[in-house]
Design an enzyme around this catalytic site. Structure first.
Site, PDB file in Angstrom:
ATOM      1  N   GLU A  82       0.826  -1.213   0.000  1.00  0.00           N
ATOM      2  CA  GLU A  82       0.000   0.000   0.000  1.00  0.00           C
ATOM      3  C   GLU A  82       0.856   1.257   0.000  1.00  0.00           C
ATOM      4  OE1 GLU A  82      -3.648   2.100   2.491  1.00  0.00           O
ATOM      5  OE2 GLU A  82      -3.281  -0.045   2.669  1.00  0.00           O
ATOM      6  N   LYS A 260      -8.093   0.131  11.024  1.00  0.00           N
ATOM      7  CA  LYS A 260      -7.413  -0.357   9.824  1.00  0.00           C
ATOM      8  C   LYS A 260      -6.152   0.462   9.588  1.00  0.00           C
ATOM      9  CE  LYS A 260      -6.637  -0.744   5.142  1.00  0.00           C
ATOM     10  NZ  LYS A 260      -5.857   0.137   4.247  1.00  0.00           N
ATOM     11  N   ASP A 276       2.921 -13.935  12.342  1.00  0.00           N
ATOM     12  CA  ASP A 276       1.580 -14.322  11.909  1.00  0.00           C
ATOM     13  C   ASP A 276       0.663 -13.101  11.900  1.00  0.00           C
ATOM     14  OD1 ASP A 276      -0.947 -15.405  11.534  1.00  0.00           O
ATOM     15  OD2 ASP A 276      -0.589 -17.124  12.846  1.00  0.00           O
ATOM     16  N   HIS A 374      -1.996  10.230  -0.100  1.00  0.00           N
ATOM     17  CA  HIS A 374      -2.135   8.822  -0.457  1.00  0.00           C
ATOM     18  C   HIS A 374      -2.372   8.648  -1.949  1.00  0.00           C
ATOM     19  CE1 HIS A 374      -3.223   4.597   0.236  1.00  0.00           C
ATOM     20  NE2 HIS A 374      -4.181   4.798  -0.654  1.00  0.00           N
TER      21      HIS A 374
END
Length: 424
Positions: A82, A260, A276, A374
């Site tokens: 991202e 998030k 993990d 972004h």
């Protein structure tokens, strides 16, 4: 640790220059970067980690700069596809530096295994019988991993819970295991399997599920940082960031996206170090539920001086031994870059990265909006996907930002215009 994580002009360097800068900052052998090259992890090696392997899937691996954690400079390895994540975390860490950077702390590395007992006729009495023989059960569990016990770990306690389900009451035995520098899943699962027969006999029932819980709420890492008011953009920006946080604290729809943003930073470091990501993400989101309502993992407040202070407490079940951390060459290289010596050190750096990423996202949302930062990076990805050269990309990105039109069809038309000799 890194002599100085504030590497001037890092984002404008070539890959080779960045490697040289990181080598100089950390002092380790530059040969570590050979572990990051795609040929270092062959499909035959990957087949030891997964099934039906056809090849190896790569992601960009970068480092976030400017981080100071407990007074020590750190370069933070991050693997993510991202755009803007690493740049944003680095910028937030820069804003935190004048006020001392990130201060972190942790609980002991306790993971829990659950043993579900069914067909128990007297659940309350069974609970008492199990607790009466706690020492015996703990000794049996510890006998499964004497090495862990020698290292100072092993079962620290045993708890019994009664859970009322739709048709019955389940007796749940929890083994609380200090797993030291491991993530701990294999250790606690083995222990649960080993003692399940004994606890089932004591309860006069049957053992069904015997597995760890990813709600790792006994293994918490914490990060705190003060972000300079003027570097953020002034008092109004501080107030707006707090408004953005308070909405996430009050509204689960906003909290999902807010968290998030935290996980953009968290998962990138977890993945880079071969840990993990799914376990960490499950633990994080379950920790965000308080009294049945999903809310913000982080908290933002204003200091008496008018600066912004952020805190983030969350489960962080990561390790330095076992799994991909030892098998995957890029994960080993990432751990060398981070220069961590314990799983606790790694957990605290990860949470600091999550807080940095969270602050960066809130600052953008409270000021210029998400598009300018972004989406300008996203525009570079679109241009690259269209086959633009670096020179063509620069022109295309400038136009997309001016037009605020981040669409692939517009990228293709601009590229065609450039190549046909147009004015762009």
């Amino acid at each position: 640790m890194a002599e100085n994580s504030r590497i001037a002009g890092f984002r404008n360097m070539t890959v080779a220059q960045r490697r040289s800068a990181v080598t100089e900052a950390t002092g380790f052998d530059g040969e570590v970067f050979s572990q990051l090259d795609s040929s270092a992890f062959e499909p035959t090696d990957a087949a030891n980690l997964s099934e039906n392997v056809l090849g190896v899937f790569s992601l960009p691996l970068g480092v976030a700069t400017n981080f100071t954690v407990n007074g020590t400079d750190v370069l933070v390895p991050m693997a993510t596809e991202e755009a803007s994540v690493i740049a944003a975390a680095s910028n937030a860490a820069r804003i935190a530096r004048p006020k001392g950077g990130f201060v972190t702390s942790s609980t002991e590395p306790i993971m829990q295994a659950q043993i579900q007992l069914i067909n128990v006729g007297d659940p309350h009495a069974a609970r008492s019988r199990i607790l009466e023989r706690k020492s015996e059960i703990i000794d049996l569990a510890n006998a499964q991993d004497p090495t862990l016990v020698e290292l100072g770990g092993g079962v620290a306690d045993l708890e019994v819970r009664l859970v009322d389900a739709r048709t019955t009451t389940y007796v749940l035995v929890h083994l609380l295991v200090d797993v030291r520098d491991a993530m701990g899943a294999n250790a606690v699962n083995t222990m649960a399997e080993a003692v399940s027969g004994t606890v089932a006999t004591i309860a006069d029932g049957d053992a069904l599920l015997r597995i760890l819980t990813n709600k790792a709420d006994r293994r918490i890492a914490r990060a705190r940082a003060v972000f300079d008011r003027e570097l953020l953009g002034g008092a109004e920006v501080v107030d707006n960031i707090i408004h953005a946080y308070e909405l996430a604290a009050a509204d689960p729809y906003r909290a999902a996206t807010h968290n998030k943003g935290i996980m953009n930073g968290i998962s990138a470091v977890v993945l880079a170090t071969g840990n993990d990501t799914r376990a960490v993400e499950a633990g994080a989101h379950s920790h965000a539920v308080i009294d049945g309502r999903y809310t913000s993992l982080s908290v933002f407040e204003k200091t008496a001086e008018g600066d912004l202070v952020g805190t983030l407490d969350m489960p962080m079940p990561v390790g330095l031994v076992g799994g991909a951390t030892k098998v995957h060459p890029a994960a080993r290289a990432a751990l060398e870059i981070a220069e961590v010596s314990t799983a606790t050190d790694l957990a605290e750096i990860i949470v600091a990265a999550g807080l940095a990423q969270n602050l960066a996202a809130l600052r953008v949302l409270a000021t210029e909006g998400v598009q300018r930062g972004h989406m300008s990076l996203h525009a570079k990805n679109l241009a690259a996907a269209a086959g633009a050269t670096p020179e063509e990309t620069e022109s295309i990105v400038a136009t997309l930002i001016e037009e605020k039109a981040f669409r692939f069809d517009r990228v293709k038309s601009l590229l065609a215009e450039i190549r046909s000799g147009g004015s762009r």
